[in-house]
Design a protein around this motif. Structure first.
Motif, PDB file in Angstrom:
ATOM      1  N   THR A  39      83.278  17.114  82.300  1.00  0.00           N
ATOM      2  CA  THR A  39      84.701  17.593  81.741  1.00  0.00           C
ATOM      3  C   THR A  39      85.330  18.253  82.847  1.00  0.00           C
ATOM      4  O   THR A  39      84.935  19.059  83.550  1.00  0.00           O
ATOM      5  CB  THR A  39      84.832  18.494  80.494  1.00  0.00           C
ATOM      6  OG1 THR A  39      83.888  17.739  79.753  1.00  0.00           O
ATOM      7  CG2 THR A  39      86.102  18.638  79.936  1.00  0.00           C
ATOM      8  N   ILE A  40      86.639  17.697  83.509  1.00  0.00           N
ATOM      9  CA  ILE A  40      87.621  18.486  84.365  1.00  0.00           C
ATOM     10  C   ILE A  40      88.897  18.024  84.158  1.00  0.00           C
ATOM     11  O   ILE A  40      89.165  16.587  83.792  1.00  0.00           O
ATOM     12  CB  ILE A  40      86.692  17.942  85.889  1.00  0.00           C
ATOM     13  CG1 ILE A  40      87.838  18.778  86.791  1.00  0.00           C
ATOM     14  CG2 ILE A  40      86.636  16.524  85.955  1.00  0.00           C
ATOM     15  CD1 ILE A  40      87.063  18.734  88.320  1.00  0.00           C
ATOM     16  N   ASP A  41      89.832  18.784  84.503  1.00  0.00           N
ATOM     17  CA  ASP A  41      90.985  18.585  84.643  1.00  0.00           C
ATOM     18  C   ASP A  41      91.772  17.623  83.516  1.00  0.00           C
ATOM     19  O   ASP A  41      92.461  16.760  83.551  1.00  0.00           O
ATOM     20  CB  ASP A  41      91.500  17.511  86.054  1.00  0.00           C
ATOM     21  CG  ASP A  41      91.247  18.289  87.219  1.00  0.00           C
ATOM     22  OD1 ASP A  41      91.207  19.511  87.218  1.00  0.00           O
ATOM     23  OD2 ASP A  41      90.787  17.707  88.277  1.00  0.00           O
ATOM     24  N   GLY A  42      91.086  18.272  82.482  1.00  0.00           N
ATOM     25  CA  GLY A  42      91.835  17.452  81.062  1.00  0.00           C
ATOM     26  C   GLY A  42      91.264  16.258  80.713  1.00  0.00           C
ATOM     27  O   GLY A  42      91.405  15.328  80.024  1.00  0.00           O
ATOM     28  N   ILE A  43      90.131  15.794  81.460  1.00  0.00           N
ATOM     29  CA  ILE A  43      89.287  14.417  81.149  1.00  0.00           C
ATOM     30  C   ILE A  43      87.845  14.659  80.748  1.00  0.00           C
ATOM     31  O   ILE A  43      87.483  15.673  81.338  1.00  0.00           O
ATOM     32  CB  ILE A  43      89.593  13.367  82.337  1.00  0.00           C
ATOM     33  CG1 ILE A  43      88.924  13.790  83.584  1.00  0.00           C
ATOM     34  CG2 ILE A  43      91.108  13.299  82.465  1.00  0.00           C
ATOM     35  CD1 ILE A  43      88.811  12.590  84.640  1.00  0.00           C
ATOM     36  N   THR A  44      87.574  13.526  80.127  1.00  0.00           N
ATOM     37  CA  THR A  44      85.892  13.627  79.782  1.00  0.00           C
ATOM     38  C   THR A  44      85.320  12.059  80.400  1.00  0.00           C
ATOM     39  O   THR A  44      85.900  11.384  79.926  1.00  0.00           O
ATOM     40  CB  THR A  44      85.590  13.833  78.557  1.00  0.00           C
ATOM     41  OG1 THR A  44      85.856  15.415  78.144  1.00  0.00           O
ATOM     42  CG2 THR A  44      84.142  13.888  78.248  1.00  0.00           C
ATOM     43  N   ILE A  45      84.326  12.203  81.285  1.00  0.00           N
ATOM     44  CA  ILE A  45      83.841  11.271  81.673  1.00  0.00           C
ATOM     45  C   ILE A  45      82.335  11.022  81.071  1.00  0.00           C
ATOM     46  O   ILE A  45      81.622  12.031  81.150  1.00  0.00           O
ATOM     47  CB  ILE A  45      83.867  11.050  83.245  1.00  0.00           C
ATOM     48  CG1 ILE A  45      84.720  11.118  83.798  1.00  0.00           C
ATOM     49  CG2 ILE A  45      82.935   9.913  83.857  1.00  0.00           C
ATOM     50  CD1 ILE A  45      85.129  11.838  85.622  1.00  0.00           C
ATOM     51  N   THR A  46      82.010  10.120  80.360  1.00  0.00           N
ATOM     52  CA  THR A  46      80.562   9.912  79.722  1.00  0.00           C
ATOM     53  C   THR A  46      80.054   8.709  80.709  1.00  0.00           C
ATOM     54  O   THR A  46      80.347   7.551  81.003  1.00  0.00           O
ATOM     55  CB  THR A  46      80.888   9.075  78.464  1.00  0.00           C
ATOM     56  OG1 THR A  46      81.852  10.037  77.762  1.00  0.00           O
ATOM     57  CG2 THR A  46      79.523   8.991  77.768  1.00  0.00           C
ATOM     58  N   VAL A  47      78.736   9.320  81.103  1.00  0.00           N
ATOM     59  CA  VAL A  47      77.748   8.503  81.848  1.00  0.00           C
ATOM     60  C   VAL A  47      76.366   8.415  81.092  1.00  0.00           C
ATOM     61  O   VAL A  47      75.927   9.469  80.865  1.00  0.00           O
ATOM     62  CB  VAL A  47      77.859   9.212  83.449  1.00  0.00           C
ATOM     63  CG1 VAL A  47      76.789   8.507  84.279  1.00  0.00           C
ATOM     64  CG2 VAL A  47      79.048   9.510  84.090  1.00  0.00           C
ATOM     65  N   ASN A  48      75.875   7.094  81.248  1.00  0.00           N
ATOM     66  CA  ASN A  48      74.533   7.074  80.521  1.00  0.00           C
ATOM     67  C   ASN A  48      73.427   7.601  81.444  1.00  0.00           C
ATOM     68  O   ASN A  48      73.487   7.523  82.809  1.00  0.00           O
ATOM     69  CB  ASN A  48      74.328   5.676  80.377  1.00  0.00           C
ATOM     70  CG  ASN A  48      72.841   5.325  79.838  1.00  0.00           C
ATOM     71  OD1 ASN A  48      71.672   5.436  80.592  1.00  0.00           O
ATOM     72  ND2 ASN A  48      72.763   5.133  78.562  1.00  0.00           N
ATOM     73  N   ALA A  49      72.673   8.670  80.748  1.00  0.00           N
ATOM     74  CA  ALA A  49      71.793   9.089  81.777  1.00  0.00           C
ATOM     75  C   ALA A  49      70.686   8.529  82.235  1.00  0.00           C
ATOM     76  O   ALA A  49      69.898   8.941  83.225  1.00  0.00           O
ATOM     77  CB  ALA A  49      71.139  10.238  80.705  1.00  0.00           C
ATOM     78  N   LYS A  50      70.392   7.257  81.803  1.00  0.00           N
ATOM     79  CA  LYS A  50      69.278   6.505  82.218  1.00  0.00           C
ATOM     80  C   LYS A  50      69.574   5.598  83.325  1.00  0.00           C
ATOM     81  O   LYS A  50      69.226   5.427  84.356  1.00  0.00           O
ATOM     82  CB  LYS A  50      68.663   5.722  81.169  1.00  0.00           C
ATOM     83  CG  LYS A  50      67.396   5.030  81.625  1.00  0.00           C
ATOM     84  CD  LYS A  50      66.707   4.538  80.449  1.00  0.00           C
ATOM     85  CE  LYS A  50      65.338   3.667  81.055  1.00  0.00           C
ATOM     86  NZ  LYS A  50      64.602   3.131  79.789  1.00  0.00           N
TER      87      LYS A  50
END
Length: 117
Positions: free
Chosen positions: A96-107
């Motif tokens: 989360t940064i600058d009003g956005i959320t980036i979702t990344v698969n951990a594997k």
């Protein structure tokens, strides 16, 4: 431990085996919790982050990126910012940064989505 088991009338081999299994289980649980809470792992693997062509389109659309902006590079820059908050919940990292959320698969380190919050 073996001598105490023997003193108490228990089978020292069985007590030792149970003790070692118990300690191994505790270590496994602690390591799983430790690994779950390591946002630095994402930063250590920043070079592995990618997305699919459909993912790139979705990210560009959700974030209203200009046509000449590479969505993956944009997300990598955001994730690497010292202002980015990285958390892990289950199988995904949430950045989360600058009003956005980036979702990344951990594997697989696949960017699943990015959106304004």
């Amino acid at each position: 431990m073996r001598s105490k088991a023997k003193t108490l009338g228990a089978d020292p081999d069985m007590v030792e085996k149970l003790y070692r299994q118990m300690i191994a289980s505790f270590i496994k649980k602690e390591m799983a919790e430790f690994n779950e809470n390591q946002p630095i792992t994402l930063l250590d693997n920043i070079h592995r982050i990618f997305t699919t062509p459909m993912g790139a389109q979705r990210i560009a659309k959700n974030l209203l990126l200009p046509a000449d902006t590479d969505p993956v590079e944009y997300c990598k820059q955001k994730i690497q910012s010292p202002l980015c908050t990285i958390t892990r919940n289950g199988k995904n990292y949430y950045c989360t940064i600058d009003g956005i959320t980036i979702t990344v698969n951990a594997k697989s380190y696949t960017i699943i989505t990015a959106h304004n919050i």
